[in-house]
Design an enzyme around this catalytic site. Structure first.
Site, PDB file in Angstrom:
ATOM      1  N   HIS A 262      -4.074   0.978  12.019  1.00  0.00           N
ATOM      2  CA  HIS A 262      -3.822  -0.256  12.775  1.00  0.00           C
ATOM      3  C   HIS A 262      -5.169  -0.886  13.131  1.00  0.00           C
ATOM      4  O   HIS A 262      -5.991  -0.249  13.804  1.00  0.00           O
ATOM      5  CB  HIS A 262      -3.043   0.118  14.048  1.00  0.00           C
ATOM      6  CG  HIS A 262      -2.852  -1.012  15.011  1.00  0.00           C
ATOM      7  ND1 HIS A 262      -2.708  -2.324  14.611  1.00  0.00           N
ATOM      8  CD2 HIS A 262      -2.752  -1.032  16.368  1.00  0.00           C
ATOM      9  CE1 HIS A 262      -2.554  -3.089  15.674  1.00  0.00           C
ATOM     10  NE2 HIS A 262      -2.581  -2.334  16.750  1.00  0.00           N
TER      11      HIS A 262
ATOM     12  N   HIS B  81       0.835  -1.221   0.000  1.00  0.00           N
ATOM     13  CA  HIS B  81       0.000   0.000   0.000  1.00  0.00           C
ATOM     14  C   HIS B  81       0.865   1.265   0.000  1.00  0.00           C
ATOM     15  O   HIS B  81       0.508   2.265   0.637  1.00  0.00           O
ATOM     16  CB  HIS B  81      -0.948   0.027   1.204  1.00  0.00           C
ATOM     17  CG  HIS B  81      -1.944  -1.089   1.217  1.00  0.00           C
ATOM     18  ND1 HIS B  81      -3.200  -0.981   0.674  1.00  0.00           N
ATOM     19  CD2 HIS B  81      -1.864  -2.349   1.708  1.00  0.00           C
ATOM     20  CE1 HIS B  81      -3.854  -2.121   0.841  1.00  0.00           C
ATOM     21  NE2 HIS B  81      -3.060  -2.969   1.453  1.00  0.00           N
TER      22      HIS B  81
ATOM     23  N   ASN C 129     -10.282  -2.981   2.416  1.00  0.00           N
ATOM     24  CA  ASN C 129      -9.947  -2.980   0.991  1.00  0.00           C
ATOM     25  C   ASN C 129     -11.207  -2.769   0.166  1.00  0.00           C
ATOM     26  O   ASN C 129     -12.310  -2.775   0.716  1.00  0.00           O
ATOM     27  CB  ASN C 129      -9.332  -4.331   0.599  1.00  0.00           C
ATOM     28  CG  ASN C 129      -7.862  -4.444   0.975  1.00  0.00           C
ATOM     29  OD1 ASN C 129      -7.176  -3.443   1.170  1.00  0.00           O
ATOM     30  ND2 ASN C 129      -7.380  -5.668   1.069  1.00  0.00           N
TER      31      ASN C 129
HETATM   32 FE1  HDD Z   1      -2.516  -4.812   5.586  1.00  0.00          FE
HETATM   33  C1  HDD Z   1      -1.115  -1.792   5.225  1.00  0.00           C
HETATM   34  C2  HDD Z   1      -5.513  -3.597   4.332  1.00  0.00           C
HETATM   35  C3  HDD Z   1      -3.890  -7.969   5.707  1.00  0.00           C
HETATM   36  C4  HDD Z   1       0.265  -5.960   7.097  1.00  0.00           C
HETATM   37  N1  HDD Z   1      -3.174  -3.045   4.887  1.00  0.00           N
HETATM   38  C5  HDD Z   1      -2.442  -1.908   4.830  1.00  0.00           C
HETATM   39  C6  HDD Z   1      -3.235  -0.844   4.319  1.00  0.00           C
HETATM   40  C7  HDD Z   1      -4.474  -1.347   4.059  1.00  0.00           C
HETATM   41  C8  HDD Z   1      -4.433  -2.737   4.430  1.00  0.00           C
HETATM   42  C9  HDD Z   1      -5.652  -0.607   3.495  1.00  0.00           C
HETATM   43  C10 HDD Z   1      -2.755   0.573   4.071  1.00  0.00           C
HETATM   44  C11 HDD Z   1      -3.029   1.447   5.244  1.00  0.00           C
HETATM   45  C12 HDD Z   1      -2.582   2.853   4.946  1.00  0.00           C
HETATM   46  O1  HDD Z   1      -3.172   3.467   4.051  1.00  0.00           O
HETATM   47  O2  HDD Z   1      -1.649   3.292   5.604  1.00  0.00           O
HETATM   48  N2  HDD Z   1      -4.310  -5.630   5.050  1.00  0.00           N
HETATM   49  C13 HDD Z   1      -5.431  -4.939   4.647  1.00  0.00           C
HETATM   50  C14 HDD Z   1      -6.547  -5.842   4.607  1.00  0.00           C
HETATM   51  C15 HDD Z   1      -6.094  -7.070   4.976  1.00  0.00           C
HETATM   52  C16 HDD Z   1      -4.689  -6.934   5.277  1.00  0.00           C
HETATM   53  C17 HDD Z   1      -7.968  -5.447   4.222  1.00  0.00           C
HETATM   54  C18 HDD Z   1      -6.822  -8.360   5.120  1.00  0.00           C
HETATM   55  C19 HDD Z   1      -8.097  -8.474   5.290  1.00  0.00           C
HETATM   56  N3  HDD Z   1      -1.908  -6.635   6.244  1.00  0.00           N
HETATM   57  C20 HDD Z   1      -2.627  -7.808   6.232  1.00  0.00           C
HETATM   58  C21 HDD Z   1      -1.879  -8.850   6.899  1.00  0.00           C
HETATM   59  C22 HDD Z   1      -0.699  -8.283   7.307  1.00  0.00           C
HETATM   60  C23 HDD Z   1      -0.743  -6.895   6.878  1.00  0.00           C
HETATM   61  C24 HDD Z   1      -2.351 -10.272   7.075  1.00  0.00           C
HETATM   62  C25 HDD Z   1       0.455  -8.886   8.042  1.00  0.00           C
HETATM   63  C26 HDD Z   1       0.374  -9.949   8.782  1.00  0.00           C
HETATM   64  N4  HDD Z   1      -0.710  -4.031   6.004  1.00  0.00           N
HETATM   65  C27 HDD Z   1       0.275  -4.672   6.672  1.00  0.00           C
HETATM   66  C28 HDD Z   1       1.462  -3.794   6.948  1.00  0.00           C
HETATM   67  C29 HDD Z   1       0.993  -2.427   6.400  1.00  0.00           C
HETATM   68  C30 HDD Z   1      -0.361  -2.747   5.811  1.00  0.00           C
HETATM   69  C31 HDD Z   1       2.742  -4.327   6.453  1.00  0.00           C
HETATM   70  C32 HDD Z   1       1.936  -1.688   5.475  1.00  0.00           C
HETATM   71  C33 HDD Z   1       1.958  -0.278   5.935  1.00  0.00           C
HETATM   72  C34 HDD Z   1       1.220  -0.283   7.177  1.00  0.00           C
HETATM   73  O3  HDD Z   1       0.774  -1.532   7.459  1.00  0.00           O
HETATM   74  O4  HDD Z   1       1.010   0.681   7.894  1.00  0.00           O
HETATM   75  O5  HDD Z   1       1.750  -3.753   8.290  1.00  0.00           O
END
Ligand code: HDD
Length: 742
Positions: A379, A115, A187
């Site tokens: 978060h 993202h 999402n």
């Molecule tokens: Fe995630 C970012 C949505 C599963 C780890 N995720 C991130 C963002 C969105 C989502 C919209 C961007 C937020 C922003 O604009 O700053 N993610 C989802 C959805 C998931 C999902 C809808 C499943 C239903 N994500 C998911 C899993 C993991 C992560 C299973 C790790 C175990 N996601 C992250 C992250 C991010 C992230 C690596 C990258 C930047 C952040 O968090 O702040 O931690």
């Protein structure tokens, strides 16, 4: 005073020896920085300890009339380093140079691992009270207004990648409620790739560019992605959703949003309910066609970001209804046989209707991209009393991951103090010190119990607190790495989704798979994905196999015929036209009265008229030209109208651009106009016009009697065009199954 030595008849060139730069057009007396534009005003901010800081509301951290160092010392010069004479070496004592370059060297922070590319906006959420029966969350009580910040994003691409990659879109909302910040990190697709967060690095590594050459950027059309999803078939549901049109939205404003997981709500009486969150855009759910998406990425890689910012600046504030599907909180956590803890499954809306609980309006653009859109930290564990998580293993892993990632991205544990992340509820957390600490905490006893600070802060009663304690019996079991059998079916719901689409949407799906797999080098990967498609739908598999020149395999599973869920199709009903763009092709011979009426009619419909003419500036009657034949490309417009002249190939009336000529036998029609119309036609957009518009259409090989082509005497054609636009595209122009790029 100028020391200009240039002879009087020559124009002095700034920068030439002895020539002083001209005075700026807008010379200014020293003055305070301008306040932010009204539409960029940020929500009220509070300090980490909860007191309002009126000063920070503007987010305008700069003050004073003079340029200073970071320490506030005034500077008389910032263009030349301090040197030992004009040609001498730079002196080590130039602390301004050192500070300026040091700061510049550290301007970037690590981009989000997923993202990375996004666009944000401020807004407000107003609850209608419909959720009050199932949750005690204060911000969901009737009439409560809560400031929000939303960040939309693509998943796979880097920060500088293009907006129209075929991809899932993030839809993350921060509600600054009185009871703490609630983040709904969702999402635009209601299912996820994987059922357990332990697999997240795998799916992301597979989707990201190949590690050796770091290509391709921002797309799934490559071997490693299809290798993973064909081997790990629980990913098939999510993959099908973004092979469908949801993967290439028309705008962030026309996307649905989903919380994906099942959450647990609790009301004031302590009763719990399981729910899934949905965002429904009032603008409708619309997408581009694939060829457009490819073109947009070249013509305007910032298409979505620009569209959101322009709409908000123009006052066309996008709105979404927030809704919930509710399910009884039964011990098995299933509904109609669907496991509510499996994030690869939906509950069809026909089985559990979405009940609207409030409306969100995005009404202000960020003032500063970095400070807000880049530094915002979401978060899923940011929860408020009345809303809690479930045992969904994907969600549970997320609860760890999001805090962790901010440490690297934002450089320490105090990111909640950044203005965009500050709660608007009082904060008294006893967390202290650390990198980038910006609060000056008073008191001597940041621990509990204490007597030195009078026992403060106090603990809230259980009824006021955030966590929901539901007595749940966990089955006696050894610690194991395994999932429930109810997670095993990877194909039924994918078939349900595919079978619920309109035929033209199904065509798009087949084309998308054929394109993506066509970009895979390894035949084994293509064949393995064809096997997954065979298990989902035989016809789809056959179409894709034919496109790839491969044999369609037989299914290895037998699926019951699903009851289609019409709510899954985007092609339903009619939608408001607010913010849609209409390109008006005109030239100096166009009847400007008709043109002015056309603009008014388009404006009156809430749409944006953009006049496209051979050159910039104004038309003879004074109407402004907003796009030229050079800068316009069809992808920017939802509909195109040829207003008037359109270049008859006779001497009687001037052509659109007689110089340009046209190989089709209509020498007065500029080929760029023909291209514009041909593309609009191919992409199923309404096309209209009057006077000689027919010749322009003929030059573009657009049949006058084709569906969605409206020729008439004047701007009244716009009425019919608006009706067509309300359904988004004229899909019947190319019935499903017809050949062509759509
Ligand atoms: Fe995630 C970012 C949505 C599963 C780890 N995720 C991130 C963002 C969105 C989502 C919209 C961007 C937020 C922003 O604009 O700053 N993610 C989802 C959805 C998931 C999902 C809808 C499943 C239903 N994500 C998911 C899993 C993991 C992560 C299973 C790790 C175990 N996601 C992250 C992250 C991010 C992230 C690596 C990258 C930047 C952040 O968090 O702040 O931690």
């Amino acid at each position: 005073m100028s020391t200009n030595t240039t002879p009087a008849n020559e124009v002095p060139i700034p920068g030439s020896p002895g020539v002083e730069p001209p005075a700026l057009a807008e010379p200014t007396e020293p003055r305070e920085p301008l306040p932010p534009k009204p539409d960029q005003d940020a929500p009220e901010m509070v300090t980490p300890t909860g007191s309002p800081t009126g000063a920070q509301k503007s987010l305008n951290s700069q003050s004073g009339a003079y340029l200073t160092t970071a320490q506030g010392a005034r500077l008389y010069e910032t263009d030349h380093s301090l040197k030992a004479g004009p040609r001498g070496p730079i002196l080590l004592q130039d602390h301004h140079l050192r500070e300026k370059i040091m700061h510049f060297d550290h301007e970037r922070i690590p981009e989000r691992v997923v993202h990375a590319r996004g666009a944000g906006a401020h807004g407000v959420f107003v609850a209608n009270g419909a959720a009050a029966g199932v949750t005690k969350a204060g911000f969901l009580a009737s009439g409560v207004e809560t400031p929000v910040f939303v960040r939309f994003s693509t998943v796979v691409g880097s920060r500088g990648s293009a907006d129209l990659a075929r991809d899932t879109r993030g839809f993350a909302t921060k509600f600054y409620t009185d009871e703490g910040t609630f983040d709904l990190v969702g999402n635009n697709i209601p299912v996820f790739f994987i059922q357990d967060g332990l697999k997240f690095p795998d799916v992301v590594h597979a989707a990201k560019p190949h590690p050796d050459r770091e290509i391709p950027q921002a797309q799934s059309a490559h071997d490693t992605f299809w290798d993973f999803v064909s081997l790990h078939t629980e990913a098939q549901a999510h993959t099908m959703w973004f092979m469908a049109d949801r993967g290439i939205p028309r705008s962030y404003r026309t996307m649905e949003g989903f919380g994906v997981h099942t959450f647990r709500l609790q009301n004031a009486a302590g009763e719990t309910t399981l729910v899934k969150f949905h965002w429904k855009p009032k603008q409708g759910v619309h997408s581009l066609v694939w060829e457009e998406a490819l073109m947009v990425n070249g013509a305007d890689p910032d298409f979505h970001r620009r569209d959101l910012a322009d709409a908000i600046e123009a006052g066309a504030f996008p709105e979404w209804e927030l809704g919930i599907q509710t399910f009884p909180d039964t011990p098995d956590e299933t509904f109609e046989g669907i496991d509510l803890l499996d994030p690869t499954k939906i509950v069809p809306e026909e089985l559990a209707p979405v009940q609207v609980i409030g409306t969100m309006t995005l009404n202000a653009n960020p003032t500063n991209y970095f400070a807000e859109t880049e530094q915002v930290a979401f978060h899923p564990g940011h929860l408020v009393p009345g809303i809690d998580v479930t045992n969904d293993a994907l969600l549970q892993a997320r609860l760890f991951s999001y805090l962790d990632t901010q440490l690297t991205r934002l450089g320490g544990p105090n990111f909640a103090q950044l203005p965009i992340n500050r709660p608007q509820a009082p904060v008294n957390d006893m967390l202290r010190d650390g990198m980038h600490q910006s609060a000056v905490h008073a008191g001597v006893a940041p621990y509990r119990p204490n007597s030195l600070d009078g026992g403060c802060p106090f603990l809230a009663g259980e009824d006021m607190s955030t966590y929901i304690e539901v007595p749940q019996e966990l089955p006696a079991s050894a610690k194991r790495r395994e999932k429930p059998a109810s997670f095993d079916d990877h194909f039924s719901q994918v078939r349900l989704f595919y079978k619920s689409l309109a035929p033209v949407e199904q065509d798009h799906v087949a084309q998308a798979y054929t394109f993506e797999l066509g970009k895979c080098y390894e035949e084994n990967v293509r064949k393995r994905q064809l096997q997954a498609l065979a298990n989902i739908d035989g016809d789809l598999c056959a179409k894709v196999a034919a496109g790839l020149g491969l044999q369609a395999p037989a299914p290895t599973v037998e699926l019951a015929e699903p009851e289609p869920s019409p709510a899954l199709s985007q092609l339903r009903g009619t939608w408001p036209l607010a913010g849609r763009t209409v390109g008006i092709v005109a030239d100096e011979a166009s009847d400007e009265d008709a043109l002015a009426k056309a603009r008014e009619a388009i404006h009156a419909g809430g749409m944006v008229p953009l006049i496209i003419a051979p050159q910039g500036g104004k038309l003879p009657g004074g109407l402004p030209v907003q796009r030229t034949y050079l800068t316009a490309r069809s992808v920017e417009f939802d509909a195109v109208v040829v207003a008037g002249s359109a270049a008859p190939a006779t001497d009687a009336a001037p052509g659109l651009d007689a110089k340009a000529g046209d190989p089709t036998g209509y020498p007065g029609i500029d080929p760029r106009v023909s291209l514009l119309l041909a593309e609009a036609y191919r992409h199923c957009k309404p096309i209209g016009g009057w006077d000689h518009a027919g010749q322009a259409l003929a030059a573009a090989s657009v049949p006058e009697d084709a569906a969605g082509v409206v020729l008439g005497e004047g701007p009244e054609v716009l009425e019919r065009m608006a009706e067509l636009l309300a359904t988004h595209r004229v899909w019947e122009r190319f019935p499903a199954g017809a050949e062509g790029d759509r």
